[in-house]
Design an enzyme around this catalytic site. Structure first.
Site, PDB file in Angstrom:
ATOM      1  NE  ARG A  97      -1.402   2.179   3.027  1.00 25.17           N
ATOM      2  CZ  ARG A  97      -0.341   2.829   3.523  1.00 25.17           C
ATOM      3  NH1 ARG A  97       0.344   3.686   2.810  1.00 25.17           N
ATOM      4  NH2 ARG A  97       0.036   2.625   4.770  1.00 25.17           N
ATOM      5  CG  LEU A 138       8.446  16.784   3.684  1.00 29.68           C
ATOM      6  CD1 LEU A 138       8.609  18.135   2.983  1.00 29.68           C
ATOM      7  CD2 LEU A 138       6.979  16.624   4.136  1.00 29.68           C
ATOM      8  CB  THR A 139      11.584  12.745   6.103  1.00 32.67           C
ATOM      9  OG1 THR A 139      10.167  12.652   6.193  1.00 32.67           O
ATOM     10  CG2 THR A 139      12.205  12.522   7.467  1.00 32.67           C
ATOM     11  CG  LEU A 247       2.427  15.002   3.678  1.00 33.63           C
ATOM     12  CD1 LEU A 247       3.099  15.495   4.954  1.00 33.63           C
ATOM     13  CD2 LEU A 247       2.962  13.627   3.325  1.00 33.63           C
ATOM     14  CD  GLU A 371       1.876   9.749   4.136  1.00 29.50           C
ATOM     15  OE1 GLU A 371       1.537  10.951   4.180  1.00 29.50           O
ATOM     16  OE2 GLU A 371       2.062   9.118   3.089  1.00 29.50           O
ATOM     17  CB  THR A 373       4.591  10.833  14.872  1.00 29.03           C
ATOM     18  OG1 THR A 373       4.344  12.077  15.535  1.00 29.03           O
ATOM     19  CG2 THR A 373       5.981  10.855  14.243  1.00 29.03           C
TER      20      THR A 373
HETATM   21  P1  TGC Z   1       2.150  25.516   9.613  1.00 30.20           P
HETATM   22  O1  TGC Z   1       2.659  26.893   9.882  1.00 30.20           O
HETATM   23  O2  TGC Z   1       1.058  24.969  10.477  1.00 30.20           O
HETATM   24  O3  TGC Z   1       1.714  25.386   8.102  1.00 30.20           O
HETATM   25  C1  TGC Z   1       2.529  25.829   7.034  1.00 30.20           C
HETATM   26  C2  TGC Z   1       1.637  26.050   5.832  1.00 30.20           C
HETATM   27  O4  TGC Z   1       1.066  24.791   5.439  1.00 30.20           O
HETATM   28  C3  TGC Z   1      -0.371  24.859   5.502  1.00 30.20           C
HETATM   29  N1  TGC Z   1      -0.826  23.561   5.976  1.00 30.20           N
HETATM   30  C4  TGC Z   1      -1.391  22.661   5.180  1.00 30.20           C
HETATM   31  N2  TGC Z   1      -1.733  22.704   3.877  1.00 30.20           N
HETATM   32  C5  TGC Z   1      -2.302  21.600   3.339  1.00 30.20           C
HETATM   33  N3  TGC Z   1      -2.508  20.488   4.048  1.00 30.20           N
HETATM   34  C6  TGC Z   1      -2.174  20.380   5.363  1.00 30.20           C
HETATM   35  N4  TGC Z   1      -2.358  19.241   6.036  1.00 30.20           N
HETATM   36  C7  TGC Z   1      -1.594  21.513   5.989  1.00 30.20           C
HETATM   37  N5  TGC Z   1      -1.125  21.770   7.233  1.00 30.20           N
HETATM   38  C8  TGC Z   1      -0.668  23.041   7.208  1.00 30.20           C
HETATM   39  C9  TGC Z   1      -0.658  25.980   6.466  1.00 30.20           C
HETATM   40  O5  TGC Z   1      -1.927  26.539   6.235  1.00 30.20           O
HETATM   41  C10 TGC Z   1       0.451  26.950   6.122  1.00 30.20           C
HETATM   42  O6  TGC Z   1       0.117  27.597   4.901  1.00 30.20           O
HETATM   43  P2  TGC Z   1       0.549  29.137   4.645  1.00 30.20           P
HETATM   44  O7  TGC Z   1      -0.030  29.444   3.299  1.00 30.20           O
HETATM   45  O8  TGC Z   1      -0.064  29.897   5.774  1.00 30.20           O
HETATM   46  O9  TGC Z   1       2.048  29.138   4.680  1.00 30.20           O
HETATM   47  O10 TGC Z   1       3.412  24.543   9.638  1.00 30.20           O
HETATM   48  P3  TGC Z   1       4.318  24.024  10.828  1.00 30.20           P
HETATM   49  O11 TGC Z   1       5.728  24.169  10.372  1.00 30.20           O
HETATM   50  O12 TGC Z   1       3.908  24.642  12.132  1.00 30.20           O
HETATM   51  O13 TGC Z   1       4.011  22.444  10.859  1.00 30.20           O
HETATM   52  C11 TGC Z   1       2.777  21.924  11.074  1.00 30.20           C
HETATM   53  C12 TGC Z   1       2.861  20.386  11.171  1.00 30.20           C
HETATM   54  C13 TGC Z   1       3.658  19.937  12.376  1.00 30.20           C
HETATM   55  C14 TGC Z   1       1.429  19.925  11.324  1.00 30.20           C
HETATM   56  C15 TGC Z   1       3.486  19.819   9.883  1.00 30.20           C
HETATM   57  O14 TGC Z   1       4.822  20.172   9.780  1.00 30.20           O
HETATM   58  C16 TGC Z   1       3.384  18.306   9.806  1.00 30.20           C
HETATM   59  O15 TGC Z   1       2.363  17.774   9.381  1.00 30.20           O
HETATM   60  N6  TGC Z   1       4.456  17.556  10.201  1.00 30.20           N
HETATM   61  C17 TGC Z   1       4.515  16.127  10.008  1.00 30.20           C
HETATM   62  C18 TGC Z   1       5.491  15.824   8.899  1.00 30.20           C
HETATM   63  C19 TGC Z   1       5.023  14.693   8.046  1.00 30.20           C
HETATM   64  O16 TGC Z   1       3.884  14.282   8.052  1.00 30.20           O
HETATM   65  N7  TGC Z   1       5.928  14.161   7.241  1.00 30.20           N
HETATM   66  C20 TGC Z   1       5.587  13.138   6.336  1.00 30.20           C
HETATM   67  C21 TGC Z   1       6.689  12.868   5.354  1.00 30.20           C
HETATM   68  S1  TGC Z   1       6.173  11.980   3.929  1.00 30.20           S
HETATM   69  C22 TGC Z   1       5.928  10.409   4.481  1.00 30.20           C
HETATM   70  O17 TGC Z   1       6.000  10.087   5.615  1.00 30.20           O
HETATM   71  C23 TGC Z   1       5.585   9.455   3.433  1.00 30.20           C
HETATM   72  S2  TGC Z   1       5.397   7.827   3.967  1.00 30.20           S
HETATM   73  C24 TGC Z   1       4.684   7.234   2.571  1.00 30.20           C
HETATM   74  C25 TGC Z   1       4.389   5.808   2.549  1.00 30.20           C
HETATM   75  O18 TGC Z   1       5.311   4.997   2.488  1.00 30.20           O
HETATM   76  O19 TGC Z   1       3.171   5.473   2.510  1.00 30.20           O
HETATM   77  P1  FAD Z   2      10.945  12.885  14.935  1.00 28.27           P
HETATM   78  O1  FAD Z   2      10.295  14.016  14.249  1.00 28.27           O
HETATM   79  O2  FAD Z   2      12.353  13.026  15.376  1.00 28.27           O
HETATM   80  O3  FAD Z   2      10.042  12.452  16.187  1.00 28.27           O
HETATM   81  C1  FAD Z   2      10.551  11.635  17.245  1.00 28.27           C
HETATM   82  C2  FAD Z   2       9.477  11.584  18.330  1.00 28.27           C
HETATM   83  O4  FAD Z   2       9.251  12.895  18.843  1.00 28.27           O
HETATM   84  C3  FAD Z   2       8.129  11.080  17.803  1.00 28.27           C
HETATM   85  O5  FAD Z   2       7.512  10.277  18.781  1.00 28.27           O
HETATM   86  C4  FAD Z   2       7.330  12.369  17.618  1.00 28.27           C
HETATM   87  O6  FAD Z   2       5.935  12.179  17.746  1.00 28.27           O
HETATM   88  C5  FAD Z   2       7.866  13.202  18.769  1.00 28.27           C
HETATM   89  N1  FAD Z   2       7.711  14.650  18.515  1.00 28.27           N
HETATM   90  C6  FAD Z   2       8.194  15.371  17.477  1.00 28.27           C
HETATM   91  N2  FAD Z   2       7.821  16.643  17.574  1.00 28.27           N
HETATM   92  C7  FAD Z   2       7.076  16.738  18.704  1.00 28.27           C
HETATM   93  C8  FAD Z   2       6.388  17.808  19.344  1.00 28.27           C
HETATM   94  N3  FAD Z   2       6.372  19.029  18.817  1.00 28.27           N
HETATM   95  N4  FAD Z   2       5.722  17.548  20.489  1.00 28.27           N
HETATM   96  C9  FAD Z   2       5.715  16.295  21.010  1.00 28.27           C
HETATM   97  N5  FAD Z   2       6.345  15.245  20.456  1.00 28.27           N
HETATM   98  C10 FAD Z   2       7.012  15.464  19.315  1.00 28.27           C
HETATM   99  N6  FAD Z   2       9.333  10.604   4.633  1.00 28.27           N
HETATM  100  C11 FAD Z   2       9.280  11.110   3.383  1.00 28.27           C
HETATM  101  O7  FAD Z   2       9.499  12.309   3.176  1.00 28.27           O
HETATM  102  N7  FAD Z   2       8.987  10.317   2.312  1.00 28.27           N
HETATM  103  C12 FAD Z   2       8.745   8.993   2.454  1.00 28.27           C
HETATM  104  O8  FAD Z   2       8.459   8.306   1.475  1.00 28.27           O
HETATM  105  C13 FAD Z   2       8.827   8.414   3.759  1.00 28.27           C
HETATM  106  N8  FAD Z   2       8.678   7.075   3.927  1.00 28.27           N
HETATM  107  C14 FAD Z   2       8.902   6.533   5.153  1.00 28.27           C
HETATM  108  C15 FAD Z   2       8.943   5.130   5.284  1.00 28.27           C
HETATM  109  C16 FAD Z   2       9.231   4.559   6.518  1.00 28.27           C
HETATM  110  C17 FAD Z   2       9.315   3.074   6.646  1.00 28.27           C
HETATM  111  C18 FAD Z   2       9.425   5.380   7.651  1.00 28.27           C
HETATM  112  C19 FAD Z   2       9.701   4.776   9.007  1.00 28.27           C
HETATM  113  C20 FAD Z   2       9.389   6.760   7.526  1.00 28.27           C
HETATM  114  C21 FAD Z   2       9.150   7.347   6.272  1.00 28.27           C
HETATM  115  N9  FAD Z   2       9.202   8.723   6.099  1.00 28.27           N
HETATM  116  C22 FAD Z   2       9.125   9.282   4.847  1.00 28.27           C
HETATM  117  C23 FAD Z   2       9.575   9.597   7.217  1.00 28.27           C
HETATM  118  C24 FAD Z   2       8.467   9.845   8.211  1.00 28.27           C
HETATM  119  O9  FAD Z   2       7.527  10.733   7.688  1.00 28.27           O
HETATM  120  C25 FAD Z   2       9.118  10.380   9.497  1.00 28.27           C
HETATM  121  O10 FAD Z   2       9.778   9.283  10.098  1.00 28.27           O
HETATM  122  C26 FAD Z   2       8.106  10.994  10.432  1.00 28.27           C
HETATM  123  O11 FAD Z   2       7.546  12.180   9.887  1.00 28.27           O
HETATM  124  C27 FAD Z   2       8.729  11.322  11.814  1.00 28.27           C
HETATM  125  O12 FAD Z   2       9.941  11.967  11.683  1.00 28.27           O
HETATM  126  P2  FAD Z   2      11.232  11.424  12.503  1.00 28.27           P
HETATM  127  O13 FAD Z   2      11.360   9.971  12.226  1.00 28.27           O
HETATM  128  O14 FAD Z   2      12.358  12.303  12.186  1.00 28.27           O
HETATM  129  O15 FAD Z   2      10.833  11.567  14.034  1.00 28.27           O
END
Ligand code: TGC
Ligand code: FAD
Length: 391
Positions: A97, A138-139, A247, A371, A373
């Site tokens: 998936r 992204l990460t 996301l 995507e 935590t």
């Molecule tokens: P913040 O100041 O809140 O927002 C910055 C700008 O982004 C807008 N925004 C969004 N837009 C669309 N969708 C959303 N879900 C949005 N959330 C926020 C927001 O309106 C703002 O826009 P603008 O125009 O005002 O600049 O940003 P922040 O730096 O305080 O961070 C917020 C936070 C913590 C929620 C965000 O950084 C976050 O979601 N962090 C988690 C990171 C994450 O999810 N990484 C995923 C990496 S990719 C991955 O894991 C792929 S795995 C794939 C797989 O194998 O299936």
């Molecule tokens: P960290 O951000 O270092 O977090 C560590 C711990 O601290 C977590 O428990 C978290 O919840 C906690 N924490 C962080 N901030 C706070 C806060 N403000 N308050 C309280 N607690 C907090 N990324 C991509 O870009 N593309 C991909 O395709 C992708 N694929 C992935 C595939 C796998 C198998 C894995 C494991 C990860 C993948 N990721 C990808 C990355 C993934 O999105 C990150 O691992 C995730 O966003 C968390 O980042 P980190 O691992 O650096 O943890």
């Protein structure tokens, strides 16, 4: 591995909420998973290999770009069909998936939403057919939950951009033909670039020794003075909202996908409990096991309702990012709890590869982290209801 005897639970007759098209798409994906994924997936996970042989099949069931319009090679389906496909694929394996999620929501979606017409025509049909595979960077090593801090950057060199930096934990990276890379320009503004395999200075080393998502290939993206043609920048959105918008779509798919993993664990545990006799009686007749199974089907049903409603809201263009976060968080936690309980119902057999449960359980440890935590999604809900960011 045991033959795949999966029977999907539908305790609240949710099929009545689905259209004929939804059911057709879902059933085709279900049959394909039974036929093509179940027989090979345990071996692939044990060997820690992504089974590339299934790429064509994923394309055929519409798993690459389900909601991308047909003119660009997508399946032109609605959001509920997209969710159902993700549910069925993750019923087989979260890693499979993942590959479909990344290709659809993190590669095709940004090109479709933020790209030029030329970029759409060049990449989307090939991505939809699986001829080309993509990944999403992204990460970074020092910026996971807080991607706004990213240091990967590009400089304008007149006729091209010069890209430097590194991404880690990138699904599909080791074999992807293209990478959607989020990087800052000289003003610190985030943009998306399409980086192609073969560009000088671009490498994708594989991440080994994972105990989770073993049938998915994960790697790094390294950019060492990579010359990226200017036409590879996606011009129609910049800022952190651009990757976060992708996301939203992927997290929605996970909210459905996790139900698939949970359904598989529940179905396996129910069947096992009815057959396994201890103290002269099937363990299904023991109150402690019934409590586990009854709570599982209750939680699955609640998650199904939440996902379906979210799908309706997405179809109407009304779903908020915070609603998507709540559904991703709730449904993945639901699935991981069910996997842990289901494994116990199988006793010692639950730790073997004869059954899918332990693999689901280990996979879900990644799903609850990537995507966004579990904690981050809670904080997104907290911010939404209080108006105060607590990150
Ligand atoms: P913040 O100041 O809140 O927002 C910055 C700008 O982004 C807008 N925004 C969004 N837009 C669309 N969708 C959303 N879900 C949005 N959330 C926020 C927001 O309106 C703002 O826009 P603008 O125009 O005002 O600049 O940003 P922040 O730096 O305080 O961070 C917020 C936070 C913590 C929620 C965000 O950084 C976050 O979601 N962090 C988690 C990171 C994450 O999810 N990484 C995923 C990496 S990719 C991955 O894991 C792929 S795995 C794939 C797989 O194998 O299936
Ligand atoms: P960290 O951000 O270092 O977090 C560590 C711990 O601290 C977590 O428990 C978290 O919840 C906690 N924490 C962080 N901030 C706070 C806060 N403000 N308050 C309280 N607690 C907090 N990324 C991509 O870009 N593309 C991909 O395709 C992708 N694929 C992935 C595939 C796998 C198998 C894995 C494991 C990860 C993948 N990721 C990808 C990355 C993934 O999105 C990150 O691992 C995730 O966003 C968390 O980042 P980190 O691992 O650096 O943890």
């Amino acid at each position: 591995m045991k033959p795949d005897l999966f029977q999907a639970p539908d305790y609240f007759n949710l099929d009545e909420l689905l259209t004929d098209e939804h059911k057709m798409v879902r059933d085709a994906a279900r049959e394909w998973v039974k036929r093509e994924v179940s027989p090979i997936i345990e071996d692939a996970a044990q060997k820690a290999e992504f089974p590339k042989s299934i790429i064509g099949g994923l394309a055929e069931i519409g798993a690459f770009g389900p909601y991308i319009p047909e003119e660009y090679g997508g399946a032109g389906l609605d959001q509920i069909s997209y969710g159902l496909i993700m549910q069925e694929i993750e019923r087989g394996d979260s890693g499979v998936r993942s590959t479909a999620s990344v290709q659809s929501s993190l590669v095709m979606y940004p090109i479709f939403k933020y790209g030029t017409e030329e970029q759409k025509k060049k990449y989307l049909p090939k991505l939809a057919s699986g001829e080309m595979m993509g990944c999403f960077g992204l990460t970074e090593p020092d910026y996971g939950s807080n991607p706004a801090g990213m240091v990967t950057n590009f400089k304008d060199k007149g006729d091209h951009y010069l890209l430097n930096g590194a991404k880690m934990w990138i699904s599909n990276a080791p074999f992807a033909d293209i990478a959607i890379v989020w990087a800052k320009n000289e003003e610190g503004r985030i943009h998306g670039l399409i980086v192609e395999r073969g560009m000088e200075g671009f490498s994708t080393p594989e991440t080994h020794n994972k105990w989770s998502l073993r049938a998915s290939a994960t790697g790094e993206l390294i950019f060492d003075n990579v010359k990226v043609p200017k036409e590879n920048l996606m011009p129609n959105k910049s800022g952190l909202g651009a990757p976060l918008g992708c996301l939203d779509s992927a997290r929605f798919g996970i909210a459905w996908g996790a139900i698939g993993a949970a359904m598989d664990c529940y179905d396996t545990a129910l069947r096992y409990a009815k057959e396994r006799v201890q103290f002269d009686k099937p363990i299904a007749g023991k109150q402690l096991q019934q409590k586990k199974l009854a709570e599982m089907i209750t939680e699955i049903t609640k998650a199904q309702l939440m996902a379906w409603r979210l799908g309706v809201l997405r179809n109407e263009g009304k779903a908020t990012s915070s609603q998507i976060s709540m559904a991703k968080r709730n449904n993945v936690e639901m699935a991981i709890n069910i996997a842990r309980e289901a494994r116990q119902i199988l006793g010692g057999m639950g730790i073997t590869g004869e059954y899918s449960i332990m693999r689901h359980m280990m996979n879900l440890e990644s799903v609850i982290t990537y995507e966004g935590t579990h904690d981050i999604h809670l904080l997104i809900t907290g911010m939404d209801i209080t108006g105060m960011p607590a990150f």
